[in-house]
Write a protein that holds these residues in place. Structure first.
Motif, PDB file in Angstrom:
ATOM      1  N   GLY A  66       0.815  -1.208   0.000  1.00 35.70           N
ATOM      2  CA  GLY A  66       0.000   0.000   0.000  1.00 35.70           C
ATOM      3  C   GLY A  66       0.851   1.262   0.000  1.00 35.70           C
ATOM      4  N   GLU A  67       0.333   2.325   0.586  1.00 34.28           N
ATOM      5  CA  GLU A  67       1.000   3.628   0.587  1.00 34.28           C
ATOM      6  C   GLU A  67       2.005   3.715   1.738  1.00 34.28           C
ATOM      7  OE1 GLU A  67      -1.809   7.017  -0.359  1.00 34.28           O
ATOM      8  OE2 GLU A  67      -3.270   5.450   0.093  1.00 34.28           O
ATOM      9  N   ALA A  68       2.927   2.784   1.768  1.00 31.65           N
ATOM     10  CA  ALA A  68       3.828   2.641   2.911  1.00 31.65           C
ATOM     11  C   ALA A  68       4.809   3.791   3.066  1.00 31.65           C
ATOM     12  CB  ALA A  68       4.595   1.324   2.809  1.00 31.65           C
ATOM     13  N   GLY A  69       5.043   4.558   2.011  1.00 32.74           N
ATOM     14  CA  GLY A  69       5.953   5.688   2.093  1.00 32.74           C
ATOM     15  C   GLY A  69       5.261   7.020   2.280  1.00 32.74           C
ATOM     16  N   THR A  70       3.940   7.012   2.405  1.00 38.28           N
ATOM     17  CA  THR A  70       3.161   8.235   2.544  1.00 38.28           C
ATOM     18  C   THR A  70       3.026   8.622   4.006  1.00 38.28           C
ATOM     19  OG1 THR A  70       1.869   7.724   0.558  1.00 38.28           O
ATOM     20  CG2 THR A  70       0.917   9.303   2.110  1.00 38.28           C
ATOM     21  N   GLY A  71       3.298   9.876   4.310  1.00 37.34           N
ATOM     22  CA  GLY A  71       3.180  10.345   5.678  1.00 37.34           C
ATOM     23  C   GLY A  71       1.729  10.496   6.105  1.00 37.34           C
ATOM     24  N   PHE A  72       1.450  10.188   7.378  1.00 35.57           N
ATOM     25  CA  PHE A  72       0.123  10.398   7.938  1.00 35.57           C
ATOM     26  C   PHE A  72       0.279  10.983   9.336  1.00 35.57           C
ATOM     27  CE2 PHE A  72       1.461   6.315   9.527  1.00 35.57           C
ATOM     28  CZ  PHE A  72       0.908   6.200  10.781  1.00 35.57           C
ATOM     29  N   SER A  73      -0.777  11.512   9.889  1.00 35.87           N
ATOM     30  CA  SER A  73      -0.725  12.121  11.214  1.00 35.87           C
ATOM     31  C   SER A  73      -0.716  11.023  12.267  1.00 35.87           C
ATOM     32  CB  SER A  73      -1.935  13.036  11.413  1.00 35.87           C
ATOM     33  OG  SER A  73      -1.812  13.795  12.596  1.00 35.87           O
ATOM     34  N   ILE A  74       0.396  10.880  12.975  1.00 32.81           N
ATOM     35  CA  ILE A  74       0.529   9.730  13.864  1.00 32.81           C
ATOM     36  C   ILE A  74      -0.245   9.904  15.170  1.00 32.81           C
ATOM     37  CG2 ILE A  74       2.772   9.191  12.857  1.00 32.81           C
ATOM     38  CD1 ILE A  74       4.069  10.080  15.484  1.00 32.81           C
ATOM     39  N   GLN A  75      -0.613  11.130  15.513  1.00 33.76           N
ATOM     40  CA  GLN A  75      -1.441  11.397  16.690  1.00 33.76           C
ATOM     41  C   GLN A  75      -0.908  10.687  17.944  1.00 33.76           C
ATOM     42  OE1 GLN A  75      -4.123  13.693  16.911  1.00 33.76           O
ATOM     43  NE2 GLN A  75      -3.151  14.329  15.017  1.00 33.76           N
ATOM     44  N   SER A  76      -1.701   9.810  18.572  1.00 30.62           N
ATOM     45  CA  SER A  76      -1.278   9.230  19.852  1.00 30.62           C
ATOM     46  C   SER A  76      -0.148   8.216  19.737  1.00 30.62           C
ATOM     47  CB  SER A  76      -2.475   8.587  20.569  1.00 30.62           C
ATOM     48  OG  SER A  76      -3.311   9.595  21.096  1.00 30.62           O
ATOM     49  N   LEU A  77       0.228   7.821  18.530  1.00 30.87           N
ATOM     50  CA  LEU A  77       1.457   7.032  18.394  1.00 30.87           C
ATOM     51  C   LEU A  77       2.646   7.845  18.903  1.00 30.87           C
ATOM     52  CD1 LEU A  77       1.107   5.378  14.861  1.00 30.87           C
ATOM     53  CD2 LEU A  77       0.799   4.283  17.074  1.00 30.87           C
ATOM     54  N   SER A  78       2.529   9.171  18.829  1.00 28.97           N
ATOM     55  CA  SER A  78       3.623  10.032  19.301  1.00 28.97           C
ATOM     56  C   SER A  78       3.830   9.894  20.805  1.00 28.97           C
ATOM     57  CB  SER A  78       3.331  11.495  18.937  1.00 28.97           C
ATOM     58  OG  SER A  78       2.227  12.001  19.683  1.00 28.97           O
ATOM     59  N   LYS A  79       2.775   9.490  21.537  1.00 32.66           N
ATOM     60  CA  LYS A  79       2.917   9.322  22.988  1.00 32.66           C
ATOM     61  C   LYS A  79       3.992   8.285  23.319  1.00 32.66           C
ATOM     62  CE  LYS A  79      -1.953  10.385  23.949  1.00 32.66           C
ATOM     63  NZ  LYS A  79      -3.237   9.817  24.423  1.00 32.66           N
ATOM     64  N   LEU A  80       4.081   7.249  22.503  1.00 37.21           N
ATOM     65  CA  LEU A  80       5.085   6.218  22.716  1.00 37.21           C
ATOM     66  C   LEU A  80       6.487   6.785  22.558  1.00 37.21           C
ATOM     67  CD1 LEU A  80       6.255   3.351  22.935  1.00 37.21           C
ATOM     68  CD2 LEU A  80       5.697   3.036  20.511  1.00 37.21           C
ATOM     69  N   PHE A  81       6.709   7.532  21.482  1.00 37.74           N
ATOM     70  CA  PHE A  81       8.051   8.040  21.211  1.00 37.74           C
ATOM     71  C   PHE A  81       8.425   9.177  22.163  1.00 37.74           C
ATOM     72  CE2 PHE A  81       6.603   6.092  17.218  1.00 37.74           C
ATOM     73  CZ  PHE A  81       7.596   5.137  17.092  1.00 37.74           C
ATOM     74  N   ALA A  82       7.431   9.966  22.593  1.00 38.81           N
ATOM     75  CA  ALA A  82       7.699  10.997  23.602  1.00 38.81           C
ATOM     76  C   ALA A  82       8.093  10.354  24.927  1.00 38.81           C
ATOM     77  CB  ALA A  82       6.465  11.882  23.785  1.00 38.81           C
ATOM     78  N   LEU A  83       7.391   9.280  25.301  1.00 39.87           N
ATOM     79  CA  LEU A  83       7.735   8.558  26.526  1.00 39.87           C
ATOM     80  C   LEU A  83       9.163   8.035  26.457  1.00 39.87           C
ATOM     81  CD1 LEU A  83       7.069   7.124  29.215  1.00 39.87           C
ATOM     82  CD2 LEU A  83       6.164   5.221  27.840  1.00 39.87           C
ATOM     83  N   CYS A  84       9.517   7.431  25.332  1.00 38.07           N
ATOM     84  CA  CYS A  84      10.877   6.888  25.186  1.00 38.07           C
ATOM     85  C   CYS A  84      11.922   7.998  25.233  1.00 38.07           C
ATOM     86  CB  CYS A  84      10.983   6.092  23.886  1.00 38.07           C
ATOM     87  SG  CYS A  84       9.998   4.569  23.894  1.00 38.07           S
ATOM     88  N   ALA A  85      11.602   9.149  24.653  1.00 45.03           N
ATOM     89  CA  ALA A  85      12.523  10.293  24.718  1.00 45.03           C
ATOM     90  C   ALA A  85      12.719  10.732  26.163  1.00 45.03           C
ATOM     91  CB  ALA A  85      11.979  11.447  23.875  1.00 45.03           C
ATOM     92  N   LEU A 260      -0.048  -8.991  21.175  1.00 47.67           N
ATOM     93  CA  LEU A 260       1.146  -8.181  20.968  1.00 47.67           C
ATOM     94  C   LEU A 260       0.989  -6.829  21.659  1.00 47.67           C
ATOM     95  CD1 LEU A 260       1.767  -8.684  17.124  1.00 47.67           C
ATOM     96  CD2 LEU A 260       2.994  -9.786  19.009  1.00 47.67           C
ATOM     97  N   PRO A 261       2.055  -6.282  22.233  1.00 52.22           N
ATOM     98  CA  PRO A 261       2.028  -4.898  22.702  1.00 52.22           C
ATOM     99  C   PRO A 261       1.713  -3.992  21.512  1.00 52.22           C
ATOM    100  CG  PRO A 261       3.988  -6.041  23.502  1.00 52.22           C
ATOM    101  CD  PRO A 261       3.361  -6.934  22.475  1.00 52.22           C
ATOM    102  N   ALA A 262       0.801  -3.036  21.699  1.00 53.37           N
ATOM    103  CA  ALA A 262       0.363  -2.226  20.555  1.00 53.37           C
ATOM    104  C   ALA A 262      -0.027  -0.828  20.994  1.00 53.37           C
ATOM    105  CB  ALA A 262      -0.807  -2.905  19.848  1.00 53.37           C
ATOM    106  N   LYS A 263       0.035   0.096  20.040  1.00 55.67           N
ATOM    107  CA  LYS A 263      -0.376   1.485  20.282  1.00 55.67           C
ATOM    108  C   LYS A 263      -1.139   1.981  19.068  1.00 55.67           C
ATOM    109  CE  LYS A 263      -0.679   5.220  22.607  1.00 55.67           C
ATOM    110  NZ  LYS A 263      -2.064   5.286  22.088  1.00 55.67           N
ATOM    111  N   SER A 264      -2.160   2.792  19.315  1.00 54.83           N
ATOM    112  CA  SER A 264      -2.986   3.327  18.235  1.00 54.83           C
ATOM    113  C   SER A 264      -3.015   4.844  18.291  1.00 54.83           C
ATOM    114  CB  SER A 264      -4.415   2.791  18.350  1.00 54.83           C
ATOM    115  OG  SER A 264      -5.017   3.267  19.551  1.00 54.83           O
ATOM    116  N   GLY A 265      -3.554   5.445  17.224  1.00 58.20           N
ATOM    117  CA  GLY A 265      -3.761   6.889  17.171  1.00 58.20           C
ATOM    118  C   GLY A 265      -5.001   7.187  16.355  1.00 58.20           C
ATOM    119  N   ILE A 266      -5.677   8.303  16.636  1.00 52.79           N
ATOM    120  CA  ILE A 266      -6.927   8.594  15.925  1.00 52.79           C
ATOM    121  C   ILE A 266      -6.694   8.982  14.468  1.00 52.79           C
ATOM    122  CG2 ILE A 266      -8.144   9.242  18.036  1.00 52.79           C
ATOM    123  CD1 ILE A 266      -7.860  12.182  17.077  1.00 52.79           C
ATOM    124  N   GLY A 267      -5.442   9.141  14.072  1.00 53.28           N
ATOM    125  CA  GLY A 267      -5.149   9.362  12.660  1.00 53.28           C
ATOM    126  C   GLY A 267      -5.250   8.083  11.852  1.00 53.28           C
ATOM    127  N   GLY A 268      -5.500   6.944  12.527  1.00 51.91           N
ATOM    128  CA  GLY A 268      -5.653   5.666  11.836  1.00 51.91           C
ATOM    129  C   GLY A 268      -4.439   4.771  11.883  1.00 51.91           C
TER     130      GLY A 268
END
Length: 312
Positions: A66-85, A260-268
């Motif tokens: 699919g559109e694997a190289g297309t950027g999308f709004s990650i929304q709450s997925l960012s919570k994971l990376f902010a936590l790790c930071a 599996l451990p998983a995280k979602s975001g309202i951007g889909g």
């Protein structure tokens, strides 16, 4: 069609290709039952037909569809990376943001009150606001620090915060403003609300592709110690909280169905981690009744079943 990142990468097996194709079929079918979120007006016009899926493994294999190289709004997925930071600066922050699941919803103020103003975990909005606040204190730029963690796994990726989406969130998201005021009233925020909220909205507005997100999260699956984004104990704890709380009220259902451990975001977007094996990320904008990507959850469930990915 599925492909590999570079000609020198390990060859993608026919089984992996078949897993992706089957997952896409199931994901697209499930997406028809969902609805694109209108919570952020700037995202309401995204086509429900968009679909992308990427798999990255610890041995260097990558496959996508699919559109694997297309950027999308990650929304709450960012919570994971902010936590790790933040964990790189403050590994004991768990005492302030908690690590237990909740069925009260990610935007609950009542749940915050019941827990004596301490967020249940870093993935509910109150916990994520505390993470952003602390990250801002440590670095002066919570958004940039979050993006840096994403780029650590994919240095050449196009990753940025979409100013239009951030502005749209800031103009419409009254609940998070209320949560921030409650946190500040009870001494849970260090910085001024007028600094924290714009950073939080800009963090949620980060744009990246599923290939980039799968690569960026690979350190959570890698047990070799070569990807040193976080120490071993922090990785273990992050994965545990992803499993119990990353999908909010549906976390138990996801653990039962997918394992599996998983995280979602309202951007889909939906990201799942298989420790010792790899990561899988799907983008499919229509959401189910729990606020998770209907197509993303279904696609990952089918992929995990066919590939034999489960922590149980």
């Amino acid at each position: 069609m599925p492909g590999t990142r570079t000609p020198s990468a390990p060859v993608v097996s026919e089984q992996m290709r078949e897993c992706l194709l089957a997952a896409e079929v199931r994901g697209r079918r499930a997406a028809l039952r969902g609805k694109v979120s209108r919570q952020v007006p700037a995202l309401a016009a995204v086509s429900p037909a968009r679909f992308a899926m990427a798999v990255a493994t610890v041995d260097g294999t990558e496959a996508y569809i699919g559109e694997a190289g297309t950027g999308f709004s990650i929304q709450s997925l960012s919570k994971l990376f902010a936590l790790c930071a933040l964990l790189r600066h403050e590994p004991d922050v768990w005492t302030d943001v908690g690590w237990v699941p909740t069925e009260a919803g990610y935007g609950s103020v009542a749940d915050l009150e019941r827990n004596h103003w301490r967020p249940r975990n870093p993935f509910v909005n109150s916990g994520a606001l505390v993470v952003t606040d602390r990250l801002l204190t440590h670095t002066g730029d919570a958004v940039g620090s979050t993006i840096a963690v994403v780029r650590a796994g994919d240095p050449d990726a196009e990753v940025h915060s979409d100013a239009q989406v951030a502005r749209s969130e800031g103009e419409s998201d009254h609940r998070n403003s209320a949560i921030a005021h409650v946190l500040a009233e009870h001494g849970r925020l260090v910085n001024d609300i007028d600094r924290v909220l714009p950073q939080y909205f800009a963090q949620c507005a980060i744009t990246a592709s599923v290939r980039t997100i799968a690569r960026a999260a690979l350190f959570l699956a890698d047990r070799s110690g070569e990807r040193t984004v976080l120490d071993h104990d922090s990785v273990r704890r992050v994965n545990a909280v992803l499993l119990t709380s990353g999908m909010y009220g549906a976390a138990g259902d996801i653990a039962y169905r997918i394992g599996l451990p998983a995280k979602s975001g309202i951007g889909g977007g939906v990201l799942a981690v298989m420790p010792g094996r790899g990561t899988v990320c799907v983008w499919s904008p229509p959401l189910d009744d729990d606020g998770n990507s209907a197509g993303g959850v279904a696609a990952i469930e089918e992929f995990a079943r066919l590939a034999g990915w489960s922590v149980f």
